[in-house]
Design an enzyme around this catalytic site. Structure first.
Site, PDB file in Angstrom:
ATOM      1  N   ASP A 196       0.811  -1.216   0.000  1.00 34.73           N
ATOM      2  CA  ASP A 196       0.000   0.000   0.000  1.00 34.73           C
ATOM      3  C   ASP A 196       0.844   1.267   0.000  1.00 34.73           C
ATOM      4  OD1 ASP A 196      -2.396  -1.449   0.025  1.00 34.73           O
ATOM      5  OD2 ASP A 196      -2.400  -1.571   2.212  1.00 34.73           O
ATOM      6  N   CYS A 197       2.160   1.118   0.055  1.00 36.52           N
ATOM      7  CA  CYS A 197       3.073   2.262   0.132  1.00 36.52           C
ATOM      8  C   CYS A 197       3.737   2.506  -1.215  1.00 36.52           C
ATOM      9  CB  CYS A 197       4.142   1.984   1.199  1.00 36.52           C
ATOM     10  SG  CYS A 197       5.506   3.150   1.192  1.00 36.52           S
ATOM     11  N   GLY A 198       3.597   3.721  -1.739  1.00 32.10           N
ATOM     12  CA  GLY A 198       4.193   4.066  -3.028  1.00 32.10           C
ATOM     13  C   GLY A 198       5.706   3.925  -3.023  1.00 32.10           C
TER      14      GLY A 198
END
Length: 134
Positions: free
Chosen positions: A10-12
């Site tokens: 979920d983390c860019g």
């Protein structure tokens, strides 16, 4: 030793680092630490290898760090480690391990010194910004 990324999909930044690793021709072992959790010895070993303190690895934004009272500088490393085991989201990410070393790879280009194979093509962030070029 193979390449390992402690990853949050979920983390860019985590996704960008994974893309850089793959662009080097390496398929890493991907550990989704929010699903698997951490152990205290695992965190201690990772932090020691990356020359990080628990405080330096503490994720302070978009995490429960503030509400748990962990932002106070008087909070000990032992308390931080216990909190990180109980709440895996408290560990900043991604942490990458390769034969060349271990690092918290924020920003994304922090992974470059850890790559075993030099990049042959440019790699861009999801927003189109250049991360690195060969």
């Amino acid at each position: 030793m193979t390449t390992v990324i402690h990853h949050n999909p979920d983390c860019g930044t985590s996704r960008n680092v994974l893309a850089v690793i793959r662009a080097s021709g390496t398929e890493p072992i991907v550990i989704e630490y929010l699903k698997t959790g951490w152990t205290r010895p695992q965190l201690q070993a990772l932090f020691a290898a990356a020359d990080l303190t628990p405080r330096a690895a503490l994720r302070t934004s978009k995490s429960p760090a503030e509400e748990l009272g962990l932002l106070d500088p008087a909070v000990s490393d032992d308390v931080l480690l216990d909190a990180m085991v109980a709440h895996p989201i408290l560990v900043n990410r991604p942490i990458v391990c390769t034969p060349k070393g271990v690092a918290l790879c924020r920003p994304s280009d922090a992974v470059l010194p850890l790559l075993e194979i030099a990049l042959t093509t440019p790699v861009h962030k999801e927003d189109g910004t250049l991360i690195c070029a060969p």
